[in-house]
Each structure stands twice: as structure tokens, then as C-alpha cells.
Design an enzyme around this catalytic site. Structure first.
Site, PDB file in Angstrom:
ATOM      1  N   ASP A  80      11.785 -21.880  -8.554  1.00 35.47           N
ATOM      2  CA  ASP A  80      10.934 -20.915  -9.249  1.00 35.47           C
ATOM      3  C   ASP A  80       9.724 -20.610  -8.373  1.00 35.47           C
ATOM      4  O   ASP A  80       9.406 -21.358  -7.444  1.00 35.47           O
ATOM      5  CB  ASP A  80      10.481 -21.478 -10.609  1.00 35.47           C
ATOM      6  CG  ASP A  80       9.981 -20.389 -11.557  1.00 35.47           C
ATOM      7  OD1 ASP A  80       9.933 -19.215 -11.166  1.00 35.47           O
ATOM      8  OD2 ASP A  80       9.624 -20.739 -12.704  1.00 35.47           O
ATOM      9  N   LYS A  81       9.082 -19.493  -8.713  1.00 37.27           N
ATOM     10  CA  LYS A  81       7.844 -19.107  -8.014  1.00 37.27           C
ATOM     11  C   LYS A  81       6.825 -18.825  -9.097  1.00 37.27           C
ATOM     12  O   LYS A  81       7.168 -18.331 -10.173  1.00 37.27           O
ATOM     13  CB  LYS A  81       8.186 -17.860  -7.220  1.00 37.27           C
ATOM     14  CG  LYS A  81       7.220 -17.092  -6.405  1.00 37.27           C
ATOM     15  CD  LYS A  81       6.069 -16.345  -6.946  1.00 37.27           C
ATOM     16  CE  LYS A  81       6.264 -15.195  -7.860  1.00 37.27           C
ATOM     17  NZ  LYS A  81       5.077 -14.344  -8.060  1.00 37.27           N
ATOM     18  N   HIS A  82       5.583 -19.181  -8.852  1.00 36.14           N
ATOM     19  CA  HIS A  82       4.548 -18.892  -9.852  1.00 36.14           C
ATOM     20  C   HIS A  82       3.319 -18.360  -9.132  1.00 36.14           C
ATOM     21  O   HIS A  82       2.922 -18.879  -8.103  1.00 36.14           O
ATOM     22  CB  HIS A  82       4.194 -20.174 -10.618  1.00 36.14           C
ATOM     23  CG  HIS A  82       3.338 -19.924 -11.811  1.00 36.14           C
ATOM     24  ND1 HIS A  82       3.849 -19.557 -13.032  1.00 36.14           N
ATOM     25  CD2 HIS A  82       1.995 -19.962 -11.966  1.00 36.14           C
ATOM     26  CE1 HIS A  82       2.853 -19.394 -13.894  1.00 36.14           C
ATOM     27  NE2 HIS A  82       1.719 -19.632 -13.273  1.00 36.14           N
ATOM     28  N   SER A  83       2.744 -17.304  -9.710  1.00 36.21           N
ATOM     29  CA  SER A  83       1.529 -16.743  -9.118  1.00 36.21           C
ATOM     30  C   SER A  83       0.353 -17.084 -10.019  1.00 36.21           C
ATOM     31  O   SER A  83       0.496 -17.144 -11.247  1.00 36.21           O
ATOM     32  CB  SER A  83       1.703 -15.225  -9.007  1.00 36.21           C
ATOM     33  OG  SER A  83       0.449 -14.600  -8.998  1.00 36.21           O
ATOM     34  N   THR A 120       3.801 -10.887 -16.090  1.00 34.86           N
ATOM     35  CA  THR A 120       5.215 -10.531 -15.903  1.00 34.86           C
ATOM     36  C   THR A 120       5.886 -10.176 -17.233  1.00 34.86           C
ATOM     37  O   THR A 120       6.675  -9.235 -17.308  1.00 34.86           O
ATOM     38  CB  THR A 120       5.937 -11.714 -15.207  1.00 34.86           C
ATOM     39  OG1 THR A 120       5.298 -11.926 -13.950  1.00 34.86           O
ATOM     40  CG2 THR A 120       7.400 -11.440 -14.978  1.00 34.86           C
ATOM     41  N   ARG A 168      -8.196 -21.511 -23.736  1.00 26.99           N
ATOM     42  CA  ARG A 168      -8.948 -21.286 -22.489  1.00 26.99           C
ATOM     43  C   ARG A 168      -9.235 -19.806 -22.280  1.00 26.99           C
ATOM     44  O   ARG A 168     -10.316 -19.422 -21.837  1.00 26.99           O
ATOM     45  CB  ARG A 168      -8.145 -21.814 -21.291  1.00 26.99           C
ATOM     46  CG  ARG A 168      -8.162 -23.319 -21.174  1.00 26.99           C
ATOM     47  CD  ARG A 168      -7.146 -23.790 -20.142  1.00 26.99           C
ATOM     48  NE  ARG A 168      -7.390 -23.239 -18.830  1.00 26.99           N
ATOM     49  CZ  ARG A 168      -6.430 -22.911 -17.954  1.00 26.99           C
ATOM     50  NH1 ARG A 168      -5.163 -23.082 -18.256  1.00 26.99           N
ATOM     51  NH2 ARG A 168      -6.738 -22.431 -16.785  1.00 26.99           N
ATOM     52  N   SER A 183      -1.792 -26.613 -16.251  1.00 23.98           N
ATOM     53  CA  SER A 183      -1.122 -25.529 -16.971  1.00 23.98           C
ATOM     54  C   SER A 183       0.110 -25.063 -16.199  1.00 23.98           C
ATOM     55  O   SER A 183       1.212 -24.956 -16.753  1.00 23.98           O
ATOM     56  CB  SER A 183      -2.112 -24.369 -17.165  1.00 23.98           C
ATOM     57  OG  SER A 183      -1.434 -23.225 -17.597  1.00 23.98           O
ATOM     58  N   LYS A 187       4.566 -26.549 -17.108  1.00 28.16           N
ATOM     59  CA  LYS A 187       5.727 -25.687 -17.419  1.00 28.16           C
ATOM     60  C   LYS A 187       6.801 -25.835 -16.352  1.00 28.16           C
ATOM     61  O   LYS A 187       7.980 -25.872 -16.637  1.00 28.16           O
ATOM     62  CB  LYS A 187       5.290 -24.212 -17.428  1.00 28.16           C
ATOM     63  CG  LYS A 187       4.352 -23.844 -18.540  1.00 28.16           C
ATOM     64  CD  LYS A 187       4.044 -22.356 -18.506  1.00 28.16           C
ATOM     65  CE  LYS A 187       3.034 -21.950 -17.487  1.00 28.16           C
ATOM     66  NZ  LYS A 187       1.659 -21.865 -17.896  1.00 28.16           N
ATOM     67  N   LYS A 188       6.352 -25.866 -15.102  1.00 29.35           N
ATOM     68  CA  LYS A 188       7.319 -25.882 -13.998  1.00 29.35           C
ATOM     69  C   LYS A 188       8.056 -27.225 -13.945  1.00 29.35           C
ATOM     70  O   LYS A 188       9.232 -27.276 -13.647  1.00 29.35           O
ATOM     71  CB  LYS A 188       6.612 -25.607 -12.663  1.00 29.35           C
ATOM     72  CG  LYS A 188       5.929 -24.260 -12.628  1.00 29.35           C
ATOM     73  CD  LYS A 188       6.930 -23.129 -12.743  1.00 29.35           C
ATOM     74  CE  LYS A 188       6.376 -21.938 -13.469  1.00 29.35           C
ATOM     75  NZ  LYS A 188       7.350 -20.899 -13.757  1.00 29.35           N
TER      76      LYS A 188
HETATM   77  N1  URA Z   1      -1.032 -19.224 -14.930  1.00 35.63           N
HETATM   78  C1  URA Z   1      -0.783 -20.323 -15.692  1.00 35.63           C
HETATM   79  O1  URA Z   1       0.362 -20.664 -15.974  1.00 35.63           O
HETATM   80  N2  URA Z   1      -1.815 -21.037 -16.144  1.00 35.63           N
HETATM   81  C2  URA Z   1      -3.096 -20.727 -15.873  1.00 35.63           C
HETATM   82  O2  URA Z   1      -3.970 -21.428 -16.304  1.00 35.63           O
HETATM   83  C3  URA Z   1      -3.363 -19.574 -15.099  1.00 35.63           C
HETATM   84  C4  URA Z   1      -2.312 -18.839 -14.610  1.00 35.63           C
END
Ligand code: URA
Length: 434
Positions: A80-83, A120, A168, A183, A187-188
Site C-alpha cells: 500500500d501507499k499512503h500520503s 481519495t 483531531r 494514525s 490502519k496500515k
Molecule cells: N492521514 C492519516 O491517515 N492520518 C493523519 O493523521 C493524517 C493523514
């Protein structure tokens, strides 16, 4: 549960134990800690930070607040990729089907727009009929069958993050390295990935304005991700300028499809290829140059565009209406051009101002629960280095009516700096952290 002792400890700069952190995360997820106390604790964390052991305990407690995805044994690596979020950042859209075609499985769990940054999920939901709410079982089935799924966090996956993230967002407690790390990684880690690539943004429209802060965030996530058993790398990328030439949900889907068709803007294609190449290297391909060639060859083959269509169909998209919509030049009520008031070179286009215009037009949320207008936004955005004549368009605003379009066009113009000399362009990808 009363967590005043922990709020006071954190306020005074004392570290919380793993047990205290676990108890707080569990109790907040069950609704047993009031929002005002949790908000106070979050603000104490923003101000005082957390050490490595606290950050790890928080991440693991959030990961374990829900279930973890369990995929059948399969030779295809799970990636996976996360920004961390930006303006015009639609990389995930072409990247997921590209990775699936490169032989990966991609259970991509994404988020909604936050502040001026786009999300997204909001982009995908501008596709007629497309659903991002997939139960865990369907995510697994679809990833096994098609190679990719793009969906939102379910109630079952890291529910603690879902609750804390929402708090938040409305309490000014976003920009904090331990809170961002926990955070993103909770999830990842729940996806049970083999490899993860982080796109950590810095600059005007990023949570981390300064490159050094973004570097610290990237290093923290990479260290913890690897410690938790996921091969993790990060790219540090510039978010002073919008990515691509479009910002706004549907306009970005259209640009992502152009990228999949080999007609996308150069910076978007560069970042998509870079993300895919680093995941290839993480999962065993020898040499980044080889990996870049492989990723570019696959993007150009047209296969990822077919895979994108398969994913849309699997997630309920009405392909007929979607294709009709793609053919339309504009789907909002009105358009207006922002034009250059002088000849010269684009020196700067402020991503934050562009993001604010899109949000004001209704493309983002000003309040929790605001309804998004998917059609609004800006396309044809001029890029640093572009040479322009006086009166030439530097952006086209899509708005619900002409008055809003004209007002926004004036704001778009103000986001640009035009100079006589061609600017020295800086690289989009500034660093790689592993
Ligand atoms: N993306 C996330 O999943 N969490 C954050 O706190 C900010 C961006």
C-alpha cells in the site's frame, strides 16, 4: 474512565506507560472517555510530544482496537501507499491499478479530505455509483480477484483511529509526529502488509510546512513500520505547488484517467512511477532504474486503465454514466478563467491558496459533515516554469454559478507569482528514507 492524571502527566512532560496508553485508547473507542478529556490529552501530546516507546504503544493499541485483514496465502505481495495529504494529490488513483498489474495485491484504505487537502475517498465518490464502503470480507475477495480495492476505513479496522482522527480534525491537533504516525500506521498495520510506501509531504499545503519536520515524521514512521514487521520506505515530496494541473474531486478523477491513458501531467506521472518503483524495489526487484522502467512500461501498456475500469465495476460504478461524464468538458454550473496580468514565467503557484479556493467553492469541508460538491474545482493550472503571455489562462474555475466562478478566478490569480526570469525548478521528490 477519568484520564485527568494522564493529561496532567503529559502536560508536565512525563511519559505515559504502555498500559496507560492502551487503557485510554480502549476506553475512548468504547465511548467511556468524554471528548473534552481526550481533546485535552491530544493537545498535551501535540505540545509535549511522545517518545519512541509511547508512539509505538499508541500505534499498536490503535491497530489492535479492531480486526486485522487476513488474506489467503498468495505469492503476490500485499502493498500500500499512503500520503500525508496535499492539494491535487490524486496519485493513489492511477497507482492502485498500476500496482495490481505489476503483480501486487493492494488493499488501499484511504481517507477523506482534511483542511485544504483533498481526500481519495471524496474523489472516488465523484464517480457515479462508486462505493467506498466495503465490508472487510469484500475487500479481501476483491483484492484476491482484481488485485486492488480502494475503500474507506470500516468500523472494524482501527476504530480507535477513526474516532481520534475525527476529534483531531476539529480540535487543531493534526500536526503532531506521534499522532500522525499512530494514525497512519495503525490502519496500515491492520492491513497486514508486506511493504508500505509513505509519501510525506512538506510545504505550503502540507501538515508539515518545513522539510526538516517532514523528514522527522518520515523517519519516525519508517522506523516504527519496519520494527512492526512491514518493509517501509518514505519519499519526501514537495507540496508547495499543487500536484498536476487539476484540484477538485471530479476534475482529479479525470486527470487520473488521463495519467492512466499516458496523457497525464509530467509531475503526476513522475510520482506515480516513483511510488510504484520503490514498492517494486522493497519487494525484491533489483535496482531502482529497472523498477522505474518496469513501472513506466506497464503504465504505458494500457493494462492499468483496464484494471481501473474493472475496479470501478466491482465497486458499483455506473460505467455508462461515468464515461459520458468523462466526455463532458465541465460538469459544474459555471466556469471562469483566471488569466495572467503580465507576460513572463510562472515562478510560484501557492498550493495552500489553491486548496482554500477549492474548499470555498464546496470541494472540501469547512465543517465536520459538510456536503461536498464533487464538480467544483480548478483545472488547467499553470505550473512553475510555464511561459505565459499577458491574458493567457493560468487556471479555469468550475463553480456552482457564475458569480462564485468569477470571484474564485480572482483568488486563483492571486495564488500565482509571475516573473521575467525562468525560475530554478526544484525536484518534486526531495529524499528517500528507508
Ligand atoms: N492521514 C492519516 O491517515 N492520518 C493523519 O493523521 C493524517 C493523514
Amino acid at each position: 474512565m477519568n484520564c485527568l492524571p494522564q493529561i496532567e502527566a503529559k502536560r508536565d512532560g512525563r511519559a505515559l506507560s504502555g498500559e496507560e496508553i492502551l487503557n485510554i485508547v480502549c476506553a475512548y473507542t468504547r465511548g467511556e472517555i468524554p471528548d473534552y478529556q481526550m481533546a485535552a490529552l491530544l493537545m498535551a501530546i501535540v505540545c509535549r510530544g511522545m517518545d519512541a516507546a509511547e508512539t509505538r504503544a499508541l500505534t499498536v493499541a490503535m491497530r489492535d482496537s479492531g480486526e486485522r485483514l487476513s488474506f489467503p496465502a498468495d505469492p503476490r505481495p500485499l502493498v500500500d501507499k499512503h500520503s500525508t495529504g496535499g492539494v491535487g494529490d490524486k496519485v493513489s488513483l492511477p497507482l492502485a491499478p498500476l500496482l495490481a498489474c505489476l503483480g501486487f495485491r493492494v488493499p488501499m484504505i484511504s481517507g477523506r479530505g482534511l483542511g485544504v487537502t483533498g481526500g481519495t475517498l471524496d474523489k472516488l465518490e465523484s464517480i457515479p455509483g462508486f462505493t467506498t464502503a466495503l465490508p472487510t470480507k469484500r475487500i479481501i475477495e476483491q483484492v484476491q480477484k482484481i488485485g486492488c480495492a480502494m475503500c474507506g476505513q470500516t468500523d472494524e479496522i482501527a476504530p480507535a483511529d477513526k474516532a481520534i482522527y475525527a476529534l483531531r480534525d476539529v480540535t487543531g491537533t493534526m500536526p503532531s509526529i506521534p499522532l500522525l504516525t499512530s494514525s497512519i500506521l495503525s490502519k496500515k498495520l491492520a492491513e497486514r502488509l508486506d511493504c508500505l510506501l509513505l509519501d510525506v509531504k512538506f510545504g505550503a499545503a502540507a501538515f508539515m510546512k518545513i522539510e526538516e519536520q517532514a523528514l522527522e515524521l518520515a523517519e519516525t514512521i519508517v522506523r516504527l513500520g519496519n520494527e512492526c514487521g512491514v518493509k517501509t520506505r518514505a519519499l519526501l515530496t514537495d507540496m508547495n505547488t499543487p500536484l498536476g494541473r487539476s484540484a477538485g474531486n471530479w476534475l482529479e478523477v479525470r486527470e487520473a484517467v488521463e495519467c492512466l491513458s499516458g496523457r497525464g501531467p509530467a509531475d503526476l506521472e513522475e510520482l506515480v512511477i516513483e511510488c510504484a518503483a520503490h514498492l517494486l524495489v522493497l519487494s525484491g526487484t533489483a535496482g531502482i532504474e529497472n523498477a522505474r522502467r518496469e513501472a513506466l512500461g506497464m503504465l504505458r501498456s494500457g493494462e492499468p486503465l483496464e484494471r481501473w475500469d474493472q475496479m470501478l465495476a466491482a465497486q458499483g460504478a455506473d460505467l455508462k454514466r461515468y464515461r459520458e461524464k468523462l466526455k463532458q468538458d465541465a460538469t459544474a454550473g459555471a466556469v471562469a478563467l483566471a488569466v495572467a496580468d503580465r507576460r513572463g514565467f510562472v515562478n510560484r503557484c501557492d498550493a495552500r491558496l489553491i486548496g482554500e479556493v477549492v474548499r470555498e467553492l464546496g470541494g472540501g469541508r469547512l465543517q465536520k459533515g459538510s456536503v461536498i460538491n464533487p464538480a467544483v474545482g480548478i483545472d488547467g493550472i499553470a505550473k512553475p516554469g510555464d511561459h505565459i503571455e499577458q491574458g493567457m489562462p493560468i487556471g479555469r474555475v468550475h463553480a456552482k454559478d457564475q458569480r462564485e466562478a468569477d470571484q474564485a478566478a480572482a483568488c486563483v490569480r492571486a495564488a500565482f507569482e509571475i516573473s521575467d526570469a525562468s525560475p530554478k525548478l526544484t525536484p518534486l521528490v526531495r529524499k528517500m528514507i528507508e
